[in-house]
Scaffold this motif. Structure first.
Motif, PDB file in Angstrom:
ATOM      1  N   UNK A 131      49.062  21.652  43.249  1.00  0.00           N
ATOM      2  CA  UNK A 131      48.906  20.287  43.768  1.00  0.00           C
ATOM      3  C   UNK A 131      49.197  20.212  45.266  1.00  0.00           C
ATOM      4  N   UNK A 132      50.153  20.987  45.736  1.00  0.00           N
ATOM      5  CA  UNK A 132      50.479  20.957  47.161  1.00  0.00           C
ATOM      6  C   UNK A 132      49.326  21.486  48.007  1.00  0.00           C
ATOM      7  N   UNK A 133      48.673  22.534  47.535  1.00  0.00           N
ATOM      8  CA  UNK A 133      47.596  23.134  48.327  1.00  0.00           C
ATOM      9  C   UNK A 133      46.277  22.384  48.196  1.00  0.00           C
ATOM     10  N   UNK A 134      46.032  21.783  47.048  1.00  0.00           N
ATOM     11  CA  UNK A 134      44.706  21.228  46.786  1.00  0.00           C
ATOM     12  C   UNK A 134      44.635  19.707  46.873  1.00  0.00           C
ATOM     13  N   UNK A 135      45.779  19.025  46.892  1.00  0.00           N
ATOM     14  CA  UNK A 135      45.760  17.561  46.860  1.00  0.00           C
ATOM     15  C   UNK A 135      46.666  16.980  47.947  1.00  0.00           C
ATOM     16  N   UNK A 136      46.135  15.955  48.639  1.00  0.00           N
ATOM     17  CA  UNK A 136      46.932  15.083  49.485  1.00  0.00           C
ATOM     18  C   UNK A 136      47.026  13.725  48.803  1.00  0.00           C
ATOM     19  N   UNK A 137      45.875  13.198  48.434  1.00  0.00           N
ATOM     20  CA  UNK A 137      45.838  11.962  47.664  1.00  0.00           C
ATOM     21  C   UNK A 137      45.984  12.292  46.180  1.00  0.00           C
TER      22      UNK A 137
END
Length: 430
Positions: A131-137
């Motif tokens: 989630x940290x690498x692939x998502x901001x929103x």
């Protein structure tokens, strides 16, 4: 056309990576759900005591917890995809290897070491890294869904494993789990990528105009992740808050994965309840667990997390004290009430615990939580062995339930005793 424009024209690759991660976590959860179903069949075939079988579960739980703080370091060095695929293969090797075992040390090797190491490499750190690498929103929502994959895996696998163990034998159940883990390996290798830049994309929701939002750049991994994890542990261990959090979460693990997760089915079977029925009840805990975790996250934003933990643990203690009177050869309304509450409470402790770790330790909070989670698994491991020994010595689990109830009260007191400080969180040296 910019990367962000191209990404918005179709489903962002991040959602496919998240879906593959969910399936991988679900598959890894399969064999971790199996021990409670297989205790009685292994006892009947090999004559091993429940304490011996519980020791294998304990090794599994310890390694699952100990590997968690270092999983991110492995992923930084070798990549998410390689680590996840290897972990699933190791889970399959451990599950399949049990078919050929004849001694208790082989059970500890397969069930404890291999499956513990494999699932530990895909613990909460795996979900956090994805989630940290692939998502901001939507990062928080995706993290919650991936965390719930373990509960969903329990829901999917427990009734299946129980039915196979009763109808076709425990070896068939083990082979099904091994094949399920192997079947997910190609999905991980084909879909998961270590960074959005590997496919010419950026993280989902990266703000346009920022460097991360306009140009896909593969982040450079910092060295010394394992050293950083150990340094944070040594510094956090000097504080009172860390030990109060660790004690509370160790008791949390003892009263969930270690006791109820491992011994509820054989305890219910002792009272004449069919194994498949008991497994179905434990699977329902996984359903309510998802709801409870989401609701707890919402409450954590609005209520003092120390008080939430105090209430969660206190109510858990009451329910455990009542459980010996609720067990019977059939499911009564009071048992449905227990399953509903215990499901809602099962992982509800995670959001407030994470919040307190971040509040107390700042940017080092996630690493501190990794170590607190390791304490969770150590508590679970102790309870898995101790409850088995109680059953072997006394002939029932009643004492184990009552002791766990008392420990839950201690966890409630420890939680509300955490200092609420308005001072900035300490800066931890790198």
């Amino acid at each position: 056309m910019t990367v962000e424009t191209r990404s918005s024209a179709r489903v962002h690759r991040a959602w496919f990576v998240a879906a593959a991660a969910f399936v991988a976590l679900l598959a890894a959860a399969g064999f971790r759900a199996a021990p409670s179903v297989l205790i009685d069949p292994l006892h009947e075939e090999f004559g091993w005591s429940r304490a011996t079988i519980g020791a294998a579960v304990s090794v599994n739980l310890v390694l699952y917890g100990v590997f968690a703080p270092f999983a991110a370091a492995l992923m930084e060095r070798f990549g998410i995809r390689r680590v996840a695929a290897t972990a699933l293969f190791v889970v399959a090797l451990g599950a399949g290897g049990t078919v050929f075992m004849n001694t208790s040390w082989e059970l500890i090797l397969c069930w404890g070491v291999l499956v513990g190491a494999g699932t530990g490499s895909m613990a909460m750190s795996f979900a956090a890294t994805v989630t940290t690498r692939w998502f901001v929103r939507h990062r928080g929502a995706v993290t919650g869904v991936l965390t719930a994959a373990g509960s969903t895996g329990q829901l999917v696998f427990l009734p299946v494993v129980a039915a196979l163990a009763v109808g076709d034998g425990w070896r068939t159940a083990s082979l099904v789990i091994a094949l399920a883990a192997l079947a997910v390996v190609p999905v991980v290798l084909l879909v998961v990528r270590d960074h959005p830049a590997d496919v010419g994309a950026t993280a989902f929701g990266s703000p346009a105009g920022s460097p991360a939002g306009t140009e896909p750049v593969r982040p450079v991994a910092e060295g010394g992740s394992a050293r950083r994890a150990l340094a944070v542990l040594f510094q956090a261990a000097r504080t009172r808050s860390f030990w109060l959090l660790a004690v509370g979460f160790a008791i949390c693990g003892a009263t969930t994965n270690g006791l109820v997760g491992t011994h509820f089915i054989p305890a219910a079977h002792d009272h004449g309840m069919p194994q498949t029925t008991a497994a179905g009840l434990l699977a329902l805990v996984g359903v309510f667990d998802v709801v409870g975790t989401i609701a707890s996250g919402w409450l954590t934003d609005r209520v003092d997390p120390r008080l939430l933990l105090g209430v969660y643990y206190a109510l858990r203690g009451v329910s455990l004290a009542l459980l010996p009177q609720l067990l019977a050869n059939s499911v009564q309304p009071s048992m449905w009430a227990f399953i509903l509450f215990y499901g809602l409470d099962w992982v509800a402790t995670v959001p407030p615990t994470v919040t307190l770790c971040v509040r107390s330790f700042g940017e080092a909070g996630p690493i501190v939580f990794g170590w607190v989670f390791a304490c969770h698994q150590l508590g679970a491991a102790f309870a898995a062995s101790a409850a088995g020994a109680v059953r072997d010595r006394l002939g029932d689990y009643a004492l184990a339930w009552y002791v766990a109830a008392g420990l839950a009260v201690i966890a409630a007191v420890a939680s509300v005793s955490i200092t609420r400080s308005g001072k900035p969180a300490p800066a931890f040296a790198r």
